[in-house]
Design a protein around this motif. Structure first.
Motif, PDB file in Angstrom:
ATOM      1  N   THR A 211       0.869  -1.178   0.000  1.00 37.24           N
ATOM      2  CA  THR A 211       0.000   0.000   0.000  1.00 37.24           C
ATOM      3  C   THR A 211       0.907   1.230   0.000  1.00 37.24           C
ATOM      4  OG1 THR A 211      -1.948   0.991   1.065  1.00 37.24           O
ATOM      5  CG2 THR A 211      -0.245   0.170   2.547  1.00 37.24           C
ATOM      6  N   PRO A 212       0.496   2.324  -0.619  1.00 39.41           N
ATOM      7  CA  PRO A 212       1.363   3.510  -0.620  1.00 39.41           C
ATOM      8  C   PRO A 212       1.614   4.021   0.802  1.00 39.41           C
ATOM      9  CG  PRO A 212      -0.355   3.713  -2.277  1.00 39.41           C
ATOM     10  CD  PRO A 212      -0.694   2.513  -1.454  1.00 39.41           C
ATOM     11  N   PRO A 213       2.787   4.598   1.047  1.00 38.79           N
ATOM     12  CA  PRO A 213       3.073   5.164   2.368  1.00 38.79           C
ATOM     13  C   PRO A 213       2.133   6.346   2.667  1.00 38.79           C
ATOM     14  CG  PRO A 213       4.802   5.733   0.796  1.00 38.79           C
ATOM     15  CD  PRO A 213       3.870   4.803   0.085  1.00 38.79           C
ATOM     16  N   LEU A 214       2.115   6.770   3.928  1.00 38.07           N
ATOM     17  CA  LEU A 214       1.129   7.787   4.319  1.00 38.07           C
ATOM     18  C   LEU A 214       1.471   9.206   3.870  1.00 38.07           C
ATOM     19  CD1 LEU A 214       0.177   6.485   7.876  1.00 38.07           C
ATOM     20  CD2 LEU A 214      -1.229   6.476   5.804  1.00 38.07           C
ATOM     21  N   THR A 215       2.613   9.374   3.217  1.00 39.26           N
ATOM     22  CA  THR A 215       3.048  10.712   2.817  1.00 39.26           C
ATOM     23  C   THR A 215       1.981  11.505   2.080  1.00 39.26           C
ATOM     24  OG1 THR A 215       4.963   9.407   2.183  1.00 39.26           O
ATOM     25  CG2 THR A 215       5.166  11.809   1.986  1.00 39.26           C
ATOM     26  N   ASN A 216       1.371  10.886   1.070  1.00 41.63           N
ATOM     27  CA  ASN A 216       0.481  11.634   0.187  1.00 41.63           C
ATOM     28  C   ASN A 216      -0.969  11.206   0.259  1.00 41.63           C
ATOM     29  OD1 ASN A 216       1.376  13.768  -1.625  1.00 41.63           O
ATOM     30  ND2 ASN A 216       3.035  12.351  -2.059  1.00 41.63           N
ATOM     31  N   VAL A 217      -1.313  10.443   1.280  1.00 45.37           N
ATOM     32  CA  VAL A 217      -2.684   9.921   1.330  1.00 45.37           C
ATOM     33  C   VAL A 217      -3.288  10.172   2.698  1.00 45.37           C
ATOM     34  CG1 VAL A 217      -2.101   8.112  -0.328  1.00 45.37           C
ATOM     35  CG2 VAL A 217      -2.023   7.578   2.102  1.00 45.37           C
ATOM     36  N   LEU A 218      -4.606  10.096   2.756  1.00 46.42           N
ATOM     37  CA  LEU A 218      -5.263  10.227   4.057  1.00 46.42           C
ATOM     38  C   LEU A 218      -4.920   9.003   4.905  1.00 46.42           C
ATOM     39  CD1 LEU A 218      -7.363  12.041   5.635  1.00 46.42           C
ATOM     40  CD2 LEU A 218      -9.012  10.251   5.070  1.00 46.42           C
ATOM     41  N   GLU A 219      -4.695   9.266   6.190  1.00 47.69           N
ATOM     42  CA  GLU A 219      -4.379   8.165   7.109  1.00 47.69           C
ATOM     43  C   GLU A 219      -5.657   7.392   7.391  1.00 47.69           C
ATOM     44  OE1 GLU A 219      -1.297   9.767   9.863  1.00 47.69           O
ATOM     45  OE2 GLU A 219      -2.275   8.429  11.284  1.00 47.69           O
ATOM     46  N   GLN A 236       2.087  -9.781   6.019  1.00 48.46           N
ATOM     47  CA  GLN A 236       2.693  -8.475   6.160  1.00 48.46           C
ATOM     48  C   GLN A 236       2.256  -7.547   5.020  1.00 48.46           C
ATOM     49  OE1 GLN A 236       4.147  -8.915   8.996  1.00 48.46           O
ATOM     50  NE2 GLN A 236       4.509  -6.703   9.098  1.00 48.46           N
ATOM     51  N   VAL A 237       2.011  -6.294   5.318  1.00 52.33           N
ATOM     52  CA  VAL A 237       1.747  -5.324   4.251  1.00 52.33           C
ATOM     53  C   VAL A 237       2.954  -4.399   4.155  1.00 52.33           C
ATOM     54  CG1 VAL A 237       0.272  -3.421   3.482  1.00 52.33           C
ATOM     55  CG2 VAL A 237      -0.750  -5.376   4.664  1.00 52.33           C
ATOM     56  N   GLU A 238       3.500  -4.258   2.936  1.00 56.80           N
ATOM     57  CA  GLU A 238       4.632  -3.334   2.735  1.00 56.80           C
ATOM     58  C   GLU A 238       4.101  -1.964   2.390  1.00 56.80           C
ATOM     59  OE1 GLU A 238       7.436  -4.520  -0.275  1.00 56.80           O
ATOM     60  OE2 GLU A 238       7.647  -6.515   0.609  1.00 56.80           O
ATOM     61  N   GLU A 239       4.608  -0.934   3.073  1.00 57.83           N
ATOM     62  CA  GLU A 239       4.265   0.437   2.684  1.00 57.83           C
ATOM     63  C   GLU A 239       5.364   0.887   1.741  1.00 57.83           C
ATOM     64  OE1 GLU A 239       3.409   1.469   7.100  1.00 57.83           O
ATOM     65  OE2 GLU A 239       2.203   2.840   5.887  1.00 57.83           O
ATOM     66  N   ALA A 240       5.032   0.978   0.457  1.00 57.86           N
ATOM     67  CA  ALA A 240       6.079   1.224  -0.540  1.00 57.86           C
ATOM     68  C   ALA A 240       5.528   2.049  -1.701  1.00 57.86           C
ATOM     69  CB  ALA A 240       6.578  -0.109  -1.072  1.00 57.86           C
ATOM     70  N   LEU A 241       6.443   2.737  -2.392  1.00 59.64           N
ATOM     71  CA  LEU A 241       6.039   3.488  -3.576  1.00 59.64           C
ATOM     72  C   LEU A 241       5.572   2.495  -4.640  1.00 59.64           C
ATOM     73  CD1 LEU A 241       8.896   6.154  -3.888  1.00 59.64           C
ATOM     74  CD2 LEU A 241       6.573   6.464  -2.994  1.00 59.64           C
ATOM     75  N   ILE A 242       4.483   2.843  -5.293  1.00 59.76           N
ATOM     76  CA  ILE A 242       3.907   1.957  -6.314  1.00 59.76           C
ATOM     77  C   ILE A 242       3.764   2.770  -7.602  1.00 59.76           C
ATOM     78  CG2 ILE A 242       1.816   0.646  -6.930  1.00 59.76           C
ATOM     79  CD1 ILE A 242       1.367   0.305  -3.854  1.00 59.76           C
ATOM     80  N   THR A 243       4.144   2.144  -8.722  1.00 61.87           N
ATOM     81  CA  THR A 243       4.017   2.868  -9.992  1.00 61.87           C
ATOM     82  C   THR A 243       2.724   2.460 -10.698  1.00 61.87           C
ATOM     83  OG1 THR A 243       5.261   1.151 -11.135  1.00 61.87           O
ATOM     84  CG2 THR A 243       6.513   3.036 -10.321  1.00 61.87           C
TER      85      THR A 243
END
Ligand code: PMP
Length: 308
Positions: A211-219, A236-243
């Motif tokens: 799932t995208p990290p919380l930087t640019n999204v609503l928590e 486990q869920v990875e918080e990672a940049l996704i293209t």
């Protein structure tokens, strides 16, 4: 589709008042400039026939944090708003439904630097089915990557669920709906996947859940819930940049949000996602989530606030 079903009472500034009397002046500041904060919460009828509001305290904490970020402190104790949220279901005899707490700047001064307008608070509840449709939850929706970028972190404050932030969401949603899709996926200003217009996003590929990290999204509170439920299952869920192209070759994509619950994406920009129907992880997440909100998962019973 989203027409609000009228109920008897609305809570406004500490009082339960008749639905038709819950009006504000046309000079209400928030109406002109968008500075206001709100929440979307759900109450479910549980397996034992009681009703429970899901993660109410976390939603009210986020409401107060949103106000704090905007220098718009809510002038009531949190406990009073929490009480009102429970009371509104009882007085309207609703067993389940959607709950909308909102804090806004009332009338008085105009202009951007208005400091004396009252911060007003309302709580509204009404019956509302799943936001992207029962069919969407069951079989998945068709989505489109938006031509509108999500807010830059330093333009709008993404940790705040601000009224005005939703203009960006509405532009993206309208574009997608008018083009014949059901929802949109927005990229951040750098081009990485952010979130949907009103939901967070999860992607599954080769057994890895991201799932995208919380930087640019609503928590998102549903996002957090899903991460914890999957962790209970040792996933486990990875918080990672996704293209964007990573989305096209994903095995599964699903959206999470209080209103949309867990909605699978079966097609994105005319590319089938996986086999074009909800995959095993998505189905597992759906069953874990619906069991939880309906009181069948005792491990997280602290997330359920029973109203009777
Ligand atoms: N992102 C946006 C932009 C939203 O509006 C929402 C709905 N509040 C979400 C994500 C999901 O948040 P939650 O799970 O807390 O409802």
């Amino acid at each position: 589709m989203a027409k609000v079903q009228k109920v008897e009472k609305i809570w406004l500034d500490g009082k339960m008042i008749p639905w038709d009397e819950a009006n504000v002046h046309i000079l209400t500041h928030t109406l002109h400039y968008g500075l206001g904060v709100f929440e979307g919460v759900r109450c479910y009828e549980c397996a034992d026939g009681r009703s429970a509001i899901f993660r109410l305290k976390d939603h009210i904490d986020r409401l107060y944090d949103s106000g704090h970020i905007l220098l718009m402190d809510i002038p009531l104790p949190k406990e009073e708003v929490i009480r009102a949220c429970k009371e509104i279901f009882k007085v309207n005899q609703l067993k389940a439904g959607y709950l909308r707490p909102i804090a806004f700047l009332g009338d008085g001064e105009m202009g951007l630097y208005a400091t004396s307008n009252p911060v007003r608070v309302a709580v509204i509840a009404w019956p509302w089915g799943t936001y992207l449709g029962e069919e969407g939850v069951k079989n998945g929706i068709r989505a489109k990557v938006s031509s509108f970028a999500r807010h830059h972190v330093n333009a709008m404050m993404g940790k705040s669920k601000t009224v005005g932030n939703y203009v960006n969401s509405i532009l993206a949603k309208r574009e997608a709906m008018l083009a014949g899709y059901e929802e949109t996926i927005m990229l951040d200003p750098q081009g990485y996947v952010a979130e949907a217009s009103g939901e967070n996003l999860f992607v599954v590929r080769k057994g890895i859940i991201k799932t995208p990290p919380l930087t640019n999204v609503l928590e998102g509170i549903t996002r957090d819930t899903i991460i914890q439920l999957l962790s209970d299952e040792k996933l486990q869920v990875e918080e990672a940049l996704i293209t964007r192209d990573e989305l096209y070759i994903a095995d599964e994509i699903f959206m999470t949000g209080t209103a949309a619950e867990i909605t699978p994406v079966r097609e994105l920009d005319h590319r089938k996602i996986g086999p074009g129907k909800p995959g095993p992880i998505t189905q597992k997440v759906q069953s874990l989530y619906f069991d939880l909100v309906k009181g069948k998962n005792k491990k997280h019973s602290e997330w359920l606030d029973y109203i009777d």
